[in-house]
Scaffold this active site. Structure first.
Site, PDB file in Angstrom:
ATOM      1  N   SER A   1       0.824  -1.332   0.300  1.00 27.27           N
ATOM      2  CA  SER A   1      -0.120   0.031   0.061  1.00 27.27           C
ATOM      3  C   SER A   1       0.828   1.223  -0.054  1.00 27.27           C
ATOM      4  O   SER A   1       0.384   2.228  -0.467  1.00 27.27           O
ATOM      5  CB  SER A   1      -0.942   0.087   1.074  1.00 27.27           C
ATOM      6  OG  SER A   1      -0.148  -0.080   2.524  1.00 27.27           O
TER       7      SER A   1
ATOM      8  N   PHE B   1      -0.998  -8.640   4.270  1.00 31.41           N
ATOM      9  CA  PHE B   1       0.353  -7.962   4.214  1.00 31.41           C
ATOM     10  C   PHE B   1       0.360  -6.631   3.549  1.00 31.41           C
ATOM     11  O   PHE B   1       1.597  -6.282   3.088  1.00 31.41           O
ATOM     12  CB  PHE B   1       1.458  -9.014   3.400  1.00 31.41           C
ATOM     13  CG  PHE B   1       0.999 -10.472   3.462  1.00 31.41           C
ATOM     14  CD1 PHE B   1       0.843 -11.123   4.710  1.00 31.41           C
ATOM     15  CD2 PHE B   1       0.554 -11.334   2.585  1.00 31.41           C
ATOM     16  CE1 PHE B   1       0.432 -12.438   4.967  1.00 31.41           C
ATOM     17  CE2 PHE B   1       0.345 -12.549   2.674  1.00 31.41           C
ATOM     18  CZ  PHE B   1       0.111 -13.156   3.897  1.00 31.41           C
ATOM     19  N   CYS B   2      -0.413  -5.851   3.744  1.00 35.50           N
ATOM     20  CA  CYS B   2      -0.687  -4.692   3.411  1.00 35.50           C
ATOM     21  C   CYS B   2      -0.743  -4.465   1.811  1.00 35.50           C
ATOM     22  O   CYS B   2      -0.107  -3.485   1.163  1.00 35.50           O
ATOM     23  CB  CYS B   2       0.523  -3.643   3.817  1.00 35.50           C
ATOM     24  SG  CYS B   2       0.494  -3.458   5.712  1.00 35.50           S
ATOM     25  N   CYS B   3      -1.168  -5.626   1.052  1.00 28.77           N
ATOM     26  CA  CYS B   3      -1.028  -5.806  -0.237  1.00 28.77           C
ATOM     27  C   CYS B   3      -2.447  -5.864  -0.686  1.00 28.77           C
ATOM     28  O   CYS B   3      -3.157  -6.611  -0.633  1.00 28.77           O
ATOM     29  CB  CYS B   3      -0.535  -6.893  -0.679  1.00 28.77           C
ATOM     30  SG  CYS B   3      -0.354  -7.400  -2.452  1.00 28.77           S
TER      31      CYS B   3
END
Length: 406
Positions: A116, A358-360
């Site tokens: 992100s 995973f902040c994806c």
């Protein structure tokens, strides 16, 4: 490399710890911890307090040496290297600095692999400037499809920003070849590299590859939290506006600004630098330089292959990247069990892995799942760590009730 486990004091304090979450943050070697302590105990002065004092000279020299050791690692120049609070901060700063580089109808290209931090800043300025955001195609290896770039890159493409090593699947984008193709199509297009995960695992040469900017994080290279690095090619850096003011900056907004004799870092670094963290970051790169990058990759790849063989024997497991070339990551799910429940159970047993996206933000487009489990390796891991992880995963399959919170 197993001998280096003793270099990490946490294993003396947490003797039962199985740490398999290095893609989130790496553990800290004692030399790095000592360097931070040295600053606080021996030198603790402000780098703006210029004098002939030995304390000032030590602090100032360490700042310059840290720039140099990082520049050497990525094959750039020390004068092009700046310290910022994090990679996220660095990429936000870069996006804001390039805002006036864009006009309505221009294009920014990203990928669905992005963290992100390398996604939302570009989307934000695109929305403000009415710029189009495109996502580059991925091939069957889940890396950027170079053969299709000519269908996405054109003269209106002003920025391409992509991750070097994915934090969700660990796949390695061939940055040199990708950049070469982009520059062949549009020599004016800026290429920005998120090197957070790759800096340890893959050799980097920003000069040879013709990269325009690169960001990396201290706490993912066996260094401290609270510090990131932004490298910007001098030719680009000199064109960026001054966005930050005060706190040791040699000029003010009411003065005539020239770039002559003004360090590029003056555009990025305002206020007192994170000096203890800079001492720690230098020590972290010195520690890292004890190993060849290929040596680290091979060791962690051996661990990864061993883990894959063990995991594949578990009933109803889906391993999303088992057939992909991956740096140090395995991403998987166990059917019928939520990833966060599994991580919670493992955590109670001193085994730390990661659950979530995973902040994806586009993880679901990659693996058709919004949440997964991630194992990521560091040089302190060994085969015993893997055996214990797999043993506990088998216990979940044999007795799912152990996941209950009561």
């Amino acid at each position: 490399m197993d001998n280096f486990r003793k270099e990490f004091p946490i294993f003396k304090k947490q003797k039962q710890l199985i740490y398999l979450d290095s893609a989130a943050t790496s553990l800290k070697p004692k030399t790095m911890i000592q360097a931070i302590n040295d600053y606080n105990q021996k030198y603790s002065i402000n780098s703006h307090s210029e004098s002939s004092s030995p304390l000032f000279k030590k602090v100032w020299t360490t700042i310059q040496e840290t720039r140099e050791i990082i520049a050497q690692k990525i094959k750039g120049k020390a004068e092009e290297t700046s310290f910022l609070p994090s990679t996220t901060h660095a990429l936000n700063f870069l996006a804001l600095s390039l805002k006036n580089h864009l006009q309505k109808g221009d294009r920014i290209c990203l990928t669905y692999l992005e963290h992100s931090s390398n996604l939302h800043p570009w989307q934000a300025i695109a929305k403000e400037k009415k710029v189009i955001v495109d996502f580059l195609p991925l091939n069957k290896e889940f890396t950027i499809d170079i053969d299709k770039l000519d269908k996405y890159i054109d003269k209106k493409t002003k920025i391409v920003s992509f991750v070097h090593v994915s934090n969700s699947l660990g796949v390695i984008n061939p940055a040199a070849e990708i950049t070469k193709k982009i520059k062949e199509i549009n020599p004016e297009c800026l290429v920005i590299l998120d090197a957070c995960q790759s800096i340890i695992h893959v050799p980097i040469n920003v000069t040879e590859w013709n990269i325009d900017a690169l960001a990396l994080s201290g706490h993912k290279v066996y260094g401290p939290t609270g510090i990131g690095v932004l490298w910007i090619k001098k030719e680009l850096g000199e064109k960026l506006p001054h966005l930050l003011w005060g706190g040791g900056k040699k000029i003010g907004p009411t003065e005539e600004i020239t770039n002559q004799n003004l360090p590029l870092s003056q555009k990025m670094e305002v206020g007192t630098l994170p000096l203890a963290e800079i001492f720690g970051l230098k020590a972290a790169f010195e520690f890292l330089n004890n190993f060849a990058t290929k040596e680290i990759y091979k060791y962690e790849n051996d661990l990864r292959n061993y883990t894959l063989q063990k995991l594949k024997k578990i009933k109803n497991i889906t391993i999303y990247n088992q057939n992909l070339v991956s740096a140090n990551i395995i991403t998987f799910n166990l059917a019928s069990y939520h990833a966060h429940d599994i991580v919670d159970y493992l955590g109670k047993n001193n085994i730390l892995i990661r659950a979530g996206n995973f902040c994806c933000p586009y993880l679901d487009k990659l693996i058709s799942a919004n949440s997964a489990l991630r194992v990521s390796f560091g040089i302190y891991n060994n085969y015993n760590d893997i055996d214990k992880l797999v043993s506990h995963l088998q216990k979940i399959i044999q007795n799912p009730r152990i996941l209950l919170p009561f």
